[in-house]
Design a protein around this motif. Sequence first.
Motif, short mmCIF file in Angstrom:
data_model
loop_
_atom_site.label_atom_id
_atom_site.label_comp_id
_atom_site.label_asym_id
_atom_site.label_seq_id
_atom_site.Cartn_x
_atom_site.Cartn_y
_atom_site.Cartn_z
N GLY A 44 0.93 -1.10 -0.02
CA GLY A 44 0.11 -0.13 -0.05
C GLY A 44 0.73 1.38 0.19
N ALA A 103 0.43 5.82 4.98
CA ALA A 103 0.88 4.88 5.97
C ALA A 103 2.03 4.21 5.49
CB ALA A 103 -0.13 3.97 6.38
N GLU A 109 1.72 -1.58 -4.83
CA GLU A 109 0.72 -0.77 -4.80
C GLU A 109 -0.21 -1.01 -5.94
OE1 GLU A 109 -1.12 1.78 -2.91
OE2 GLU A 109 -2.48 1.38 -4.64
N ARG A 110 -1.67 -1.57 -5.72
CA ARG A 110 -2.22 -1.90 -6.87
C ARG A 110 -2.63 -0.61 -7.86
NH1 ARG A 110 -7.73 -3.06 -3.29
NH2 ARG A 110 -8.00 -0.83 -2.58
N GLY A 120 -3.19 6.62 -2.01
CA GLY A 120 -4.01 5.63 -1.28
C GLY A 120 -5.48 6.47 -1.33
N ASN A 121 -6.08 6.73 -0.32
CA ASN A 121 -7.19 7.25 -0.19
C ASN A 121 -7.61 8.52 -0.87
OD1 ASN A 121 -10.32 7.26 0.82
ND2 ASN A 121 -9.52 8.84 2.15
N TRP A 122 -6.13 9.42 -0.80
CA TRP A 122 -6.37 10.63 -1.32
C TRP A 122 -6.04 10.79 -2.76
CZ3 TRP A 122 -8.98 13.38 1.95
CH2 TRP A 122 -9.05 12.86 3.38
N ALA A 173 -11.55 17.78 4.47
CA ALA A 173 -10.84 16.94 5.69
C ALA A 173 -11.75 17.22 6.94
CB ALA A 173 -9.59 17.05 5.83
N ASN A 174 -12.22 16.35 7.66
CA ASN A 174 -12.65 16.72 9.03
C ASN A 174 -11.98 16.77 10.20
OD1 ASN A 174 -12.46 13.96 9.48
ND2 ASN A 174 -14.44 13.46 9.22
N SER A 175 -10.50 16.44 9.88
CA SER A 175 -9.53 16.53 10.63
C SER A 175 -8.82 18.02 10.45
CB SER A 175 -8.67 15.52 10.71
OG SER A 175 -8.32 15.35 9.24
N VAL A 185 -1.42 -7.32 -4.24
CA VAL A 185 -1.04 -8.44 -3.51
C VAL A 185 -2.03 -9.29 -3.33
CG1 VAL A 185 -0.30 -8.70 -1.00
CG2 VAL A 185 0.93 -7.00 -2.15
N ALA A 191 -4.82 -0.01 4.27
CA ALA A 191 -6.07 0.54 4.85
C ALA A 191 -7.07 -0.12 5.44
CB ALA A 191 -6.85 1.25 3.63
N ARG A 218 -3.85 5.86 13.53
CA ARG A 218 -4.34 6.96 13.00
C ARG A 218 -3.03 7.49 12.11
NH1 ARG A 218 -4.73 12.74 12.51
NH2 ARG A 218 -5.91 12.87 11.09
N TRP A 237 -1.85 9.81 10.32
CA TRP A 237 -0.87 11.32 10.33
C TRP A 237 -0.31 11.64 11.68
CZ3 TRP A 237 -0.93 12.64 5.43
CH2 TRP A 237 -2.33 12.22 4.72
#
Length: 581
Positions: free
Chosen positions: A54, A58, A77-78, A84-86, A154-156, A211, A254, A444, A446
């Motif tokens: 991945g 991370a 990484e596929r 990743g998510n972003w 982002a909510n963070s 993978v 993830a 988490r 980050w």
Amino acid sequence: MNCLVLLLVLTGASSASKLPWYSQLWQAEQSVLGFQENPYHEFSKEIKEVAVIGAGPAGLQHVVELREAGLNVRLFERKEHPGGNWHYQEEVALPEPHPQPLASRAAFIPDLGPNPDSESVQHKLYQDGEDNLSLEDRLREHAVPSSVWNNLHANSVSGITHFLASPLPLNTPWELSQWSIRRLVRAYASNHELNSNDAEVSNITSYNTRVERVVKIGDKWRIRLRKLELLPRTRQIEVTWWTETFDAVVIAAARSNAPFVPNIPGLEQWASRYPAQVLHSRQYRRPEKYSNQTVLIVGASISGSEIARDLFPLAGRIITSVKDHSSTERSIFKKLAAHRIPEGVINLGEIASFSDLKPGDSISEGTVQLKNGTVLTGIDSVILATGYVTSWPFISQFHNDTIHGTDDPDTEVAPIVNGDGKLRSIYLGTFYIPDPTLVVSAVRVWNVGPFSALAVAKVWSGKARLPNSRRMWEEHRGLIRAAGGPDSAQLVGIGFGAPITEFLFRKFVAWLNSEALIFGGKQTDTYPREWREQWVNFAKVHWGPEFPISLEDFNEAEDTGEAALGKRRFLDEVVAALENY
Ligand SMILES: Cc1cc2nc3c(=O)[nH]c(=O)nc-3n(C[C@H](O)[C@H](O)[C@H](O)COP(=O)(O)OP(=O)(O)OC[C@H]3O[C@@H](n4cnc5c(N)ncnc54)[C@H](O)[C@@H]3O)c2cc1C
């Protein structure tokens, strides 16, 4: 410590061994003192070759730390690019299966190739439309476009949503768009020569590579890999399968990676009849398509409330259906998410069933029966904002679909993922307790992620000792108990500005820095306090004044130990909410 033994070992007088020097020291001491439990985990061999699965934030952090520690790394990484998510894409994931598959199969069905146990590389060419799959769908099935939508913010807060080693400029807005996060992850990859453009040059990265299977044979992990390449000239896809072996593996694939679909009578029929109108939130991209429509959003937690906000200016009518709508027991984040839902959105109760559709019926002719007796009709689209589960089919041997919550498995293998798609058996959200040559990125990413990645690099390169498995289980279970009991079994490591995060910061820093005093190497410092404070201030505005973490919590966390975490009931709620991300 026996000084004579220490001297012998440090001068290299012990038998030539590939084990880290502290393991040799322990063995030598045992031969003088007789048997006694080694308080530290003993790796059966030196770790040199490692795989990271991945290239999201991370996985990238892990690769950087592992390389810095001198280990040989391969990153699989596929997708075509890191992020990743972003890594936002206009393409969306293929429709999710109904009913919900078992967690061990929910993300994908592994394809091991024509001869999975062969050592040789295998190839196959696929034509457009073969097995009823277009080339584009075959690529989407393999790489799975990420779940973020165009206008997602982002909510963070930015202070806790960037790489610790690459601070953001001072004038960075507190609220980050998914585009900004995409850029910062890609920049981090480029700075470390891990981007897809640097790809095969370094022989570290392998993009477009999924993978398929990870198994341990003897003391080596064998990884079955499958790479897809589009051949535009001949309109074909070439698939290549091969196997590589490693001493250790990091799974950074993830946690929330497979959609959860609720088992509501009639939903399956609606989804198969109207795949473009009944979709999971991971397929949501833009509001324009919903102009003037009546949209039913099932589940109004974090994704549901944010999608309702995004749709609100354009959609004709938005209805949210929330389980246990009237219950005071709803998780704190669900309550907070309600604060995000614009006024004018109609909040209704739990759905009992979707009506039987007759041939030729349009979706808006169907009816939706709610548990409170209300009947809805005229729905144009249904968005299932019902969350995600963890599903890693490539380690199906560590999935146990038959156990739920904290049930004890009746097998000898300690599961990593249970039947609810929740993680277990992971020490500090990082090490698989029975065999710490396997690491799972469960923290988490980050804020706790950098400490977790540093810990793995230090432990695997012999610069930090890990407690033995008895001590890891004890500490792990103690932490779960302290954090509020059985439902929090996978709590360890998540952390989102809550006191559990404070505990993890202090735990990692104290452990890793004391080991550095003995074994040398990098030291670290706790996560900057001002960024944690920024999070609280942001959250009170973003989530509303009910947000349960205050600045005082940080002060308190400075003085309290892990036992005090048990008093914090809201921790369970924070975790429950994050599971539905
Ligand atoms: C809709 C949504 C909104 C979110 N919003 C926020 C937010 O506001 N703030 C926040 O902090 N977090 C948010 N998150 C959580 C987000 O997942 C994390 O911020 C972060 O991306 C996690 O990093 P990761 O590297 O662990 O996983 P990811 O970023 O998901 O990366 C995992 C990578 O593993 C790859 N992979 C998976 N399986 C395989 C395989 N078999 N073979 C090869 N590669 C594989 C994937 O393709 C992917 O690139 C959100 C998540 C979602 C779904």
